[in-house]
Design an enzyme around this catalytic site. Sequence first.
Site, short mmCIF file in Angstrom:
data_model
loop_
_atom_site.label_atom_id
_atom_site.label_comp_id
_atom_site.label_asym_id
_atom_site.label_seq_id
_atom_site.Cartn_x
_atom_site.Cartn_y
_atom_site.Cartn_z
N LYS A 9 0.88 -0.91 0.10
CA LYS A 9 -0.02 -0.11 -0.19
C LYS A 9 0.94 1.10 -0.16
O LYS A 9 1.75 1.47 0.80
CB LYS A 9 -0.96 0.10 1.16
CG LYS A 9 -1.97 0.99 1.16
CD LYS A 9 -1.44 2.35 1.37
CE LYS A 9 -2.62 3.49 1.54
NZ LYS A 9 -2.23 4.60 2.36
N GLY A 12 0.94 8.72 1.40
CA GLY A 12 1.43 9.33 2.41
C GLY A 12 2.63 10.20 1.66
O GLY A 12 2.87 10.29 0.61
N GLY A 45 -5.44 10.44 -0.73
CA GLY A 45 -6.43 11.23 0.19
C GLY A 45 -6.09 12.77 -0.15
O GLY A 45 -6.96 13.67 -0.36
N ASP A 162 -5.80 1.11 2.21
CA ASP A 162 -5.30 0.16 3.35
C ASP A 162 -6.27 -0.96 3.18
O ASP A 162 -5.84 -2.07 3.09
CB ASP A 162 -5.02 0.65 4.85
CG ASP A 162 -4.49 1.69 5.12
OD1 ASP A 162 -3.46 2.00 4.23
OD2 ASP A 162 -4.59 2.62 5.77
N LYS A 218 -5.44 0.52 9.15
CA LYS A 218 -4.06 -0.11 8.83
C LYS A 218 -4.09 -1.32 9.54
O LYS A 218 -3.90 -2.21 8.87
CB LYS A 218 -3.08 0.79 9.31
CG LYS A 218 -3.03 2.01 8.32
CD LYS A 218 -1.64 2.98 8.69
CE LYS A 218 -1.97 4.09 8.09
NZ LYS A 218 -2.03 4.07 6.45
#
Length: 260
Positions: A9, A12, A45, A162, A218
């Site tokens: 995944k 970020g 996101g 996730d 997560k």
Amino acid sequence: MTQPTVVIKYGGHAMDKPELSEAFATDLAHLAGQGMRLVVVHGGGPQISALLARLRVESRFVDGLRVTDEATMQAVEMVLCGQVNKAVVSGFSRHGVRAAGISGRDGNLLRARRKNPALGLVGEVTEVDPALPRCLLDAGFLPVVAPVASGPDGEALNINADTAAGALAGALAAEYFVLISDVPGVLNADGRLIPGLNRAEIARLKEDGVISGGMIPKVEACLNALDAGCSRALILDGRAQSSLRRYLLDDAPLGTVVVS
């Protein structure tokens, strides 16, 4: 020799910061060259929130999941399946990775139902058909998957990245499921890294509020992947360059390993 399957995944800062994304792509090329079969499920996101802000649509979250009405879902699919997916594929390709972008709606890869009426068009995965990513892997490609699923009536549903990655790792019986995060791993109440967690410990930390917000999906994704047939699950700090390569090739003691 068996080629290990690794589901990652990706999100970020590892995806948003140019120096980290370049290092990540370099590591993928090296790992692929070592014979690993790699699948990447990406988030998006911040990009979704940025588009919604420009459209003056409020972003709301419940337990780390984005509340998704019809207008939000249109933005989610546009950003994840279009803008972000193709940007990730392009970035990997520049480093010699044979990447192919798909979404969870392609080939009925991810089927889902609505998770909670309060969340709107947010889905929970009910079925995974890994035939398409397997075909791509067998042909030497790295599948890059956008976490959007098809609902019972064919509607698009927003899936937490996730969660989608964990479901796919289980369906592929991957040797490794690695969640790239913006923290060193799961932290205790004092902010220190917890190197390993099992199901009972996770339940206790959730009850105590130590595991909360975005960390909830997560750890749940890790447990679900393990339950479905994945061998090892890890939450890893994507801000540390080459952390993925160091873990997979050198067995470096990084992140939080989740066991069932």
